[in-house]
Design an enzyme around this catalytic site. Sequence first.
Site, mmCIF file in Angstrom:
data_model
loop_
_atom_site.group_PDB
_atom_site.id
_atom_site.type_symbol
_atom_site.label_atom_id
_atom_site.label_comp_id
_atom_site.label_asym_id
_atom_site.label_seq_id
_atom_site.Cartn_x
_atom_site.Cartn_y
_atom_site.Cartn_z
ATOM 1 C CD GLU A 1 4.262 1.013 6.704
ATOM 2 O OE1 GLU A 1 3.825 1.748 5.803
ATOM 3 O OE2 GLU A 1 4.893 1.452 7.686
ATOM 4 C CG ASP B 1 -0.220 0.087 2.538
ATOM 5 O OD1 ASP B 1 0.842 -0.545 2.669
ATOM 6 O OD2 ASP B 1 -0.707 0.798 3.442
#
Length: 522
Positions: A208, A143
């Site tokens: 994350e 991400d």
Amino acid sequence: MAALSPRSRGVLWAVLWGLLGATVALLVVVLARTYSVRPPASAPTIWARKGERHIDPAFSPQERRELKEALKGAIRLQTVSFAPDDQNTTALAEFGPYIRKVFPAVFSASFIQHEVIGEYSHLFTVQGSDPQLQPYMLIAHIDVVPASPPGWDIDDPFSAEERDGFIYGRGTLDNKNSVMGILHALEFLLRRNYRPRRSFYIGLGHDEEVGGQKGAVKIAAELESRGVQLSYLLDEGSFILEGVITGIKKPAAIIAVTEKGAVTTHLSVTSVPGHSSAPPKRTSIGILSEALSRLELHPMPSLFGEGPESMMFEELAPEFSFPLNIIMANLWLFAPLLSRFLEQTPTTNALVRTTTAITLFHAGVKSNVIPPSANATVNFRIHPAQTVDEVLEIVDKTINDKRVKIEVESAFDPLPVSPWDDQTFGLQVFRKTIQDVFPDVGSVAPGICIGNTDSRHFGSLTNAIYRFNPVVFKPDDMPRFHGLNEKISVESFEKQVGFLFQLIQNSDIDQPPEPHANFHEL
Ligand SMILES: N[C@@H](Cc1ccccc1)C(=O)O
Ligand SMILES: CCCCCC(=O)O
Ligand SMILES: [Zn+2]
Ligand SMILES: [Zn+2]
């Protein structure tokens, strides 16, 4: 002097000799620490591996084109995280089929197991030929934070446009370069019929940037349930710094052995709404703004020299020229002087203290209505020598206004400091691999990751957690993080893949021979 009595003269001479003695002693200690500081332990020259051929990271023109295009394809999948429950799950869902298409050898190898964890994260288990060797783990995250075109040199931050030897895009540094770099290094090794001796895991988290609770946390829990213990774990979090540390000529590889803690506070003030034509003396916006200003104008205390940052400067001391080398080797004496210099720039100030960042402010409903409330979010990144509780106590004292409500959204203390000594397996492997791929790097030193990473979720699987991406990082790169014009040069990305290609092979030895031993070719 003659006017003094004999007794006073005696005392004065004693004091003067005492001061001289103390000065000489101080000088001896300072110079001894400077010139006896162990030069950075250089990696073994050639790393012999029993009975195995070492494959050099020489990629064909076709392979170099391939790895570049694979990264571009990953950047174009807009895997944006806005909040823990607000992600571009369509793009995250596409990422799985994408890597399956791009890395056929990884997904077809009989000794590699692929699992989807938490719907969009990926866990690869690469079974080595020697099950006696303790596995290691490489992690990265899929991400990215949001990005919009204004301010970028290219039209679209997700176009992966290539310009002047750079690939532009959100995620090129943070952290799709590692996601794709790890998988491509493995893909190229497999195409060369390489099978690792030492097993390893690849963990690719999908959240994350919003804390990792659905990705990395679940990957770590799954491995813990299988009783896995790791020889080391490598994640993002630091770089090869070039031109970043004033006074050092050669590039320095900084491997973060810990990361700062964090506390995210929510501050709010409520008041009675009303007509703006008859305002009270203070509004919720004014009260909260004053409290926030106090936080900004009273930074947290300097703790420089009380955490592992001093290890970094001491390890780097021999790289500095006189007289900086004396200062760096004697932070016990010069820390206050050095910290005054370091706090001048945001990145190095983050090494000196707990940082304070006011990141959100919401208030007011209409231009002619007295605001019923004002709300702000303040993000603190905690110096390794401080705790969450100590920070919150200082925040409370600094604001010193009962009208301001302080709530904690999330908090965790600074992370443990990972081992940093010549016997540490991971460290030996990193030194060797850095020497293999970045021969002009002058030193390898421990550091602090000033941000936070998924690696903090893996503490039950190993205490040897390191944050380091083998990418040369220059002063103008820091603002690109979560900022404008994030980009990676094609050359840097190729070297990152080359590093990972070597790291996997270098991790295959049994246990590193005694440090500083002479290593020899097969
Ligand atoms: N890595 C990001 C997101 C993050 C925030 C807080 C904890 C963990 C990760 C950061 O350091 O800001
Ligand atoms: C280099 C610091 C990285 C912090 C983790 C992140 O922002 O993804
Ligand atoms: Zn990030
Ligand atoms: Zn990141």
